[in-house]
Scaffold this active site. Structure first.
Site, mmCIF file in Angstrom:
data_model
loop_
_atom_site.group_PDB
_atom_site.id
_atom_site.type_symbol
_atom_site.label_atom_id
_atom_site.label_comp_id
_atom_site.label_asym_id
_atom_site.label_seq_id
_atom_site.Cartn_x
_atom_site.Cartn_y
_atom_site.Cartn_z
ATOM 1 N N THR A 22 0.843 -1.189 0.000
ATOM 2 C CA THR A 22 0.000 0.000 0.000
ATOM 3 C C THR A 22 0.878 1.238 0.000
ATOM 4 O O THR A 22 1.907 1.257 0.688
ATOM 5 C CB THR A 22 -0.855 0.005 1.280
ATOM 6 N N THR B 236 1.324 -0.675 5.859
ATOM 7 C CA THR B 236 1.342 -1.461 4.628
ATOM 8 C C THR B 236 1.704 -2.886 5.000
ATOM 9 O O THR B 236 2.427 -3.118 5.972
ATOM 10 C CB THR B 236 2.349 -0.895 3.608
ATOM 11 N N ASP C 14 -6.399 -3.748 5.304
ATOM 12 C CA ASP C 14 -6.455 -2.718 6.334
ATOM 13 C C ASP C 14 -6.495 -1.294 5.782
ATOM 14 O O ASP C 14 -6.881 -0.365 6.495
ATOM 15 C CB ASP C 14 -5.210 -2.824 7.225
ATOM 16 N N ARG D 169 -12.333 -8.756 -1.613
ATOM 17 C CA ARG D 169 -11.466 -8.772 -0.419
ATOM 18 C C ARG D 169 -10.981 -7.360 -0.079
ATOM 19 O O ARG D 169 -10.570 -6.610 -0.954
ATOM 20 C CB ARG D 169 -10.267 -9.687 -0.662
ATOM 21 N N VAL D 170 -11.038 -7.036 1.204
ATOM 22 C CA VAL D 170 -10.568 -5.747 1.689
ATOM 23 C C VAL D 170 -9.485 -5.975 2.737
ATOM 24 O O VAL D 170 -9.611 -6.861 3.588
ATOM 25 C CB VAL D 170 -11.732 -4.952 2.321
#
Lengths: 318, 318
Positions: free
Chosen positions: B152, B203, B183, B180-181
């Site tokens: 991320t 990340t 954080d 899908r997710v």
């Protein structure tokens, strides 16, 4: 008998809490107790903010959020914006067994549930549709804030093996935009559990609850030595003040907590009913209010309150 | 000049961080700096875990997550599972201005972006498609864990008006299940900011980061008096141990933090590059490693490392 306990948000949790108490008495797991409790709420058509009978979004679609967390391992599962699934809590619990892909949203969540054999059904009842139609007509006539109604069932259980579990389920904010997600499926905001400390869950305006990660903060305060009631009071009331100062307003919200001794606490900025049972006390419905000096006033709910509630949820619709 | 600062995850953030530093020097807002930084990463086709060129999910669809938080007000906006949108971070920032409906997922998020005039485009590049096809073929031949790659871009900025902002953007875990997710869009897990204290972003493997609400915990430790580096070390390393003990494993993750003085810190359990600039120091890329006694070793990245990186991300594909 070893100690056990369970606490859950709102009057609507009571019948499920009675079932969960029975399971805990018989040495079943906290996870099973939480799932059973929430399934009962999801199934009851007159509870209009959870599961079957839950109110739809702006577009008339029932989109639901749910989560499950195992306090022994921190394993979590969650769904958001899931449709047509009878028991979102059971999908969330199943997902908590995955190391990857444990939080699914939107059509991906619904597809997963179908692929894995979860029961699907049209979750929009005639009554919920009528409430939605009435609200749309009212909004066309008047310029109102369209949003109210955001009661999540949040449930905590402590079993005789000293494990804690927590779960949440909701159809979310009435008249929400398609895809809107609140705090309920979000770790640390809607729920948190640590079997060595305690657990917490939230209900209310998710957009504001997630600004404070209140469930995590309550568990952290219990880890630092607070009782559940102290932790709820110290997490919730200063945060409401902070939100009012910094954000200019604070939505309605209520938190529940239980520790490893089966002690419990709540905090709220509205009239807030909840149900609780422990190895020392029979299932009961209590009512909480914010009180002076950042404290919470808790008393038994009256027969009059319960009668008025029953009448209200089943009131014939125009 | 008043103090300012910005820090962001991974080598990929550097060009955006240079642009953000320029904005901060010129007294622009932390919010603008964060959005500009992340837009640059979203636009660059060779960064395969964020925005354009990001790797698709198992079904070949690029689904992206992003979030934005204003540390002055705690206002947040987020999207998850959004498709076809050029700048998820800008949608998240726009949503942060809503009191209701500030976190949207799935088709609801994509619809919102289209309705509000955000640029849409096919985010799947020929290169990303090829990497996906190669991976599918490899998985058919061998029994591998399909999941790796979950970088991320997380970015923090402190402006000359003493405001902090934080943002995240990612195409998520490569080969993830639809919907899908991780954080990144979750308050307290992927990001958190309080302009009176500091900010943090994460990340790594989102499923494990959200088990610890690590961004919230780092900000909380800074509020309790820790420096950003102490806060990162104290939040991250004990939690990794706790996960290994209680969950049996801990995924890869890295956290960044900055406080109101422009001091910064990082913690990681992998080799972790990041970029940082402040009113006292020019933009640079540093590399961090976990070190002895729950500490973090940080050093400048070498020209050799950078050359190998450049070659790797542009390597011709079979």
């Amino acid at each position: 008998m070893n100690k056990w306990g369970t606490i859950a948000t709102w009057r609507m949790s009571y019948e499920g809490l009675v079932a969960a108490s029975q399971l805990l008495t018989e040495q079943n797991s906290a996870a099973d107790a939480v799932e059973t409790l929430i399934q009962k709420v999801e199934s009851y058509q007159y509870y209009k903010s959870v599961g079957y009978g839950g109110l739809p979004n702006e577009a008339g679609v029932v989109q639901m959020d749910a989560a499950f967390m195992d306090g022994d391992t921190f394993a979590q599962g969650a769904v958001a914006g899931i449709e047509d699934v009878q028991h979102p809590i059971s999908v969330a619990r199943a997902l908590s067994r995955n190391h990857y892909n444990s939080f699914l949203v939107g059509t991906g969540a619904t597809q997963y549930a179908k692929l894995h054999g979860f029961t699907t059904t049209n979750m929009l009842t005639a009554r919920a549709k009528k409430i939605w139609e009435n609200r749309r007509a009212q909004l066309r006539r008047q310029s109102l804030n369209p949003y109210d109604g955001h009661d999540t069932v949040g449930a905590i259980a402590l079993d005789q093996q000293n494990s804690l579990a927590v779960g949440t389920s909701t159809s979310g904010l009435f008249m929400k935009k398609p895809g809107r997600v609140g705090d309920s499926p979000l770790s640390g905001s809607g729920f948190y559990a640590d079997s060595q400390v305690g657990a917490a869950a939230a209900t209310g305006l998710g957009e504001d609850i997630m600004k404070g990660c209140l469930s995590y903060e309550i568990v952290r305060l219990m880890a630092a030595g607070c009782s559940p009631q102290q932790a709820c009071d110290q997490a919730v009331y200063p945060f409401i003040q902070k939100l009012q100062q910094r954000y200019g307003q604070a939505g309605e919200f209520s938190l529940i907590a239980m520790n490893t001794k089966g002690q419990w606490g709540v905090a709220t900025n509205v009239e807030f009913t909840f149900s609780v049972a422990t190895s020392q006390s029979h299932p009961q419905i209590l009512i909480a209010y914010p009180a002076e000096q950042q404290s919470t006033k808790i008393q038994p709910v009256t027969p009059e309150w319960l009668a008025a509630y029953e009448k209200r949820i089943k009131k014939p619709l125009d």
